[in-house]
Motif scaffolding. Structure first.
Motif, PDB file in Angstrom:
ATOM      1  N   GLY A  19       0.681  -1.092  -0.249  1.00  0.00           N
ATOM      2  CA  GLY A  19      -0.101  -0.054   0.064  1.00  0.00           C
ATOM      3  C   GLY A  19       1.122   1.739  -0.282  1.00  0.00           C
ATOM      4  N   VAL A  20       1.784   0.909  -0.456  1.00  0.00           N
ATOM      5  CA  VAL A  20       2.623   1.865  -0.618  1.00  0.00           C
ATOM      6  C   VAL A  20       3.204   2.597  -1.976  1.00  0.00           C
ATOM      7  CG1 VAL A  20       5.024   3.222   0.769  1.00  0.00           C
ATOM      8  CG2 VAL A  20       4.210   1.541   1.369  1.00  0.00           C
ATOM      9  N   PRO A  21       3.040   4.445  -1.803  1.00  0.00           N
ATOM     10  CA  PRO A  21       3.171   4.569  -2.854  1.00  0.00           C
ATOM     11  C   PRO A  21       4.725   4.920  -3.944  1.00  0.00           C
ATOM     12  CG  PRO A  21       2.308   6.068  -1.623  1.00  0.00           C
ATOM     13  CD  PRO A  21       2.049   4.968  -1.204  1.00  0.00           C
ATOM     14  N   VAL A  22       5.150   3.983  -4.837  1.00  0.00           N
ATOM     15  CA  VAL A  22       6.633   4.671  -5.386  1.00  0.00           C
ATOM     16  C   VAL A  22       6.677   4.960  -6.925  1.00  0.00           C
ATOM     17  CG1 VAL A  22       7.942   3.310  -3.496  1.00  0.00           C
ATOM     18  CG2 VAL A  22       6.867   1.776  -5.921  1.00  0.00           C
ATOM     19  N   ASP A  23       8.086   5.254  -6.860  1.00  0.00           N
ATOM     20  CA  ASP A  23       8.131   5.899  -8.281  1.00  0.00           C
ATOM     21  C   ASP A  23       7.611   4.861  -9.554  1.00  0.00           C
ATOM     22  OD1 ASP A  23      10.488   5.677  -7.661  1.00  0.00           O
ATOM     23  OD2 ASP A  23      10.896   7.634  -7.981  1.00  0.00           O
ATOM     24  N   ALA A  24       9.087   4.942 -10.607  1.00  0.00           N
ATOM     25  CA  ALA A  24       9.192   3.614 -11.461  1.00  0.00           C
ATOM     26  C   ALA A  24      10.050   3.258 -11.677  1.00  0.00           C
ATOM     27  CB  ALA A  24       8.044   3.937 -13.253  1.00  0.00           C
ATOM     28  N   GLY A  25      11.294   4.252 -10.912  1.00  0.00           N
ATOM     29  CA  GLY A  25      12.929   3.702 -10.341  1.00  0.00           C
ATOM     30  C   GLY A  25      12.970   4.188 -11.715  1.00  0.00           C
ATOM     31  N   ASP A  26      12.914   5.170 -13.117  1.00  0.00           N
ATOM     32  CA  ASP A  26      13.559   5.433 -14.245  1.00  0.00           C
ATOM     33  C   ASP A  26      15.212   5.901 -13.779  1.00  0.00           C
ATOM     34  OD1 ASP A  26      14.282   5.926 -16.451  1.00  0.00           O
ATOM     35  OD2 ASP A  26      12.031   5.857 -17.134  1.00  0.00           O
ATOM     36  N   PRO A  27      15.989   5.960 -14.259  1.00  0.00           N
ATOM     37  CA  PRO A  27      17.283   6.851 -14.234  1.00  0.00           C
ATOM     38  C   PRO A  27      16.930   7.894 -15.010  1.00  0.00           C
ATOM     39  CG  PRO A  27      17.979   5.064 -15.155  1.00  0.00           C
ATOM     40  CD  PRO A  27      16.349   4.062 -15.230  1.00  0.00           C
ATOM     41  N   ILE A  28      16.129   7.984 -15.963  1.00  0.00           N
ATOM     42  CA  ILE A  28      15.574   9.376 -16.780  1.00  0.00           C
ATOM     43  C   ILE A  28      14.911  10.086 -16.084  1.00  0.00           C
ATOM     44  CG2 ILE A  28      14.040  10.286 -19.092  1.00  0.00           C
ATOM     45  CD1 ILE A  28      14.640   7.272 -20.107  1.00  0.00           C
ATOM     46  N   ASP A  29      13.968   9.764 -15.517  1.00  0.00           N
ATOM     47  CA  ASP A  29      12.743  10.611 -14.394  1.00  0.00           C
ATOM     48  C   ASP A  29      14.183  11.228 -13.133  1.00  0.00           C
ATOM     49  OD1 ASP A  29      11.061  10.381 -15.553  1.00  0.00           O
ATOM     50  OD2 ASP A  29      10.430   8.943 -14.425  1.00  0.00           O
ATOM     51  N   TRP A  30      14.658  10.583 -12.614  1.00  0.00           N
ATOM     52  CA  TRP A  30      15.489  10.581 -11.904  1.00  0.00           C
ATOM     53  C   TRP A  30      17.109  12.017 -11.672  1.00  0.00           C
ATOM     54  CZ3 TRP A  30      21.460   9.414 -12.312  1.00  0.00           C
ATOM     55  CH2 TRP A  30      22.307  10.097 -11.380  1.00  0.00           C
TER      56      TRP A  30
END
Length: 310
Positions: free
Chosen positions: A293-304
């Protein structure tokens, strides 16, 4: 490269170094016996493949080990006899010829290669009981993409550990994939706790190997403790990768004598290994955080990278 060159393959390298550097093999005859060869054939094969006669190779690596031990505070007497010399005087003469200073002037040697002597084959003692096989200088060039991937891996790991600190312990330790093993020798990783601990532990183990440190003690696995462990190891691992990239030393080899049998690891493959299984574990941790139930991002290096540069 000839098949019997020491860097031609892991097995051949190990066989060569095992025979030459085994603690019980002080003479050429003893080395050759371990390799099931005549002394003449063994000496010819080693000299042709390594560019250094087996007795000279052994003497140099033993002196490098002695220099490192002296830098760690060991006494000259203890180091001399551990190196196989019959007297302290004989050891002192050999050490002074090799290093241009007496054993008593060895001082501390914090750098990875401070104890290295000139070598035609790049084979050097690497503490505490391993070997380093340096590639040709500049081989492979710099690699900013790899350094960027490592930087992202470390920062993304920190963010995931920080997120996990808000989880109830029962959710953090809930078995979500019974009997799951990412790597057979690492044991089960059935929970978020298991995946995150194995991920942090992997970096700690490889960091100790490349720094020449003792095998690290396994610490606590709660999120706050894992975060502290990660923050201690992360900058050192990133600095190591950037140094390898700067020197173009991706082809260097670490011969880890703590493995049974000893194994040879190319530095580029070590970093690729850490990145590959690190990415898998980070995405698995994301999946299980969402399941909790914890929202997390996609972990994409582009976004980072966009966040870092915006």
């Amino acid at each position: 490269m000839p098949e019997d060159t020491p860097t031609a393959g892991r097995d051949r390298l190990r066989e060569l170094l095992d025979a030459v550097l085994d603690e019980d093999n002080a003479t050429l005859t003893e080395m050759a016996g371990d390799a099931f060869a005549s002394p003449w054939h063994f000496a010819r094969q080693v000299s042709r493949g390594a560019g250094e006669a087996p007795v000279a190779l052994r003497r140099r690596v033993v002196l490098e080990r002695a220099a490192w031990q002296l830098g760690q505070g060991r006494s000259v007497t203890d180091v001399a006899f551990a190196a196989g010399y019959e007297s302290v005087e004989g050891f002192s003469r050999a050490f002074t010829r090799a290093y241009g200073r007496t054993p008593g002037q060895a001082g501390t040697a914090p750098a990875r290669d401070a104890h290295w002597l000139p070598a035609p084959n790049g084979i050097h003692f690497h503490p505490p009981t391993s070997l380093w096989v340096a590639g040709r200088p500049g081989q492979g060039g710099g690699d900013e993409v790899t350094a960027l991937l490592v930087h992202h891996d470390l920062e993304d790991t920190r963010a995931l550990l920080d997120t996990a600190t808000g989880l109830p312990d029962e959710e953090y330790r809930r078995v979500r994939a019974p009997a799951l093993q990412v790597l057979a020798w690492d044991g089960p990783e059935e929970s978020l706790a298991g995946v995150l601990e194995h991920h942090v532990w992997s970096t700690e183990v490889w960091l100790a190997a490349v720094e020449g440190a003792d095998h690290p003690a396994r610490g606590r696995d709660d999120p706050a403790s894992l975060l502290a462990r990660h923050q201690e190891a992360a900058p050192r691992w990133l600095a190591f990768v950037r140094d390898v990239s700067r020197r173009g030393a991706w082809g260097d080899r670490l011969v880890d004598a703590l493995c049974d049998p000893p194994e040879s690891f190319v530095l580029g493959s070590v970093v690729a290994h850490v990145l590959t299984y690190g990415a898998h574990r980070r995405q698995l941790a994301r999946h299980w955080l969402r399941a909790a139930g914890v929202p997390v991002d996609a972990g994409d290096p582009i976004d980072w990278l966009r966040r870092r540069t915006s």
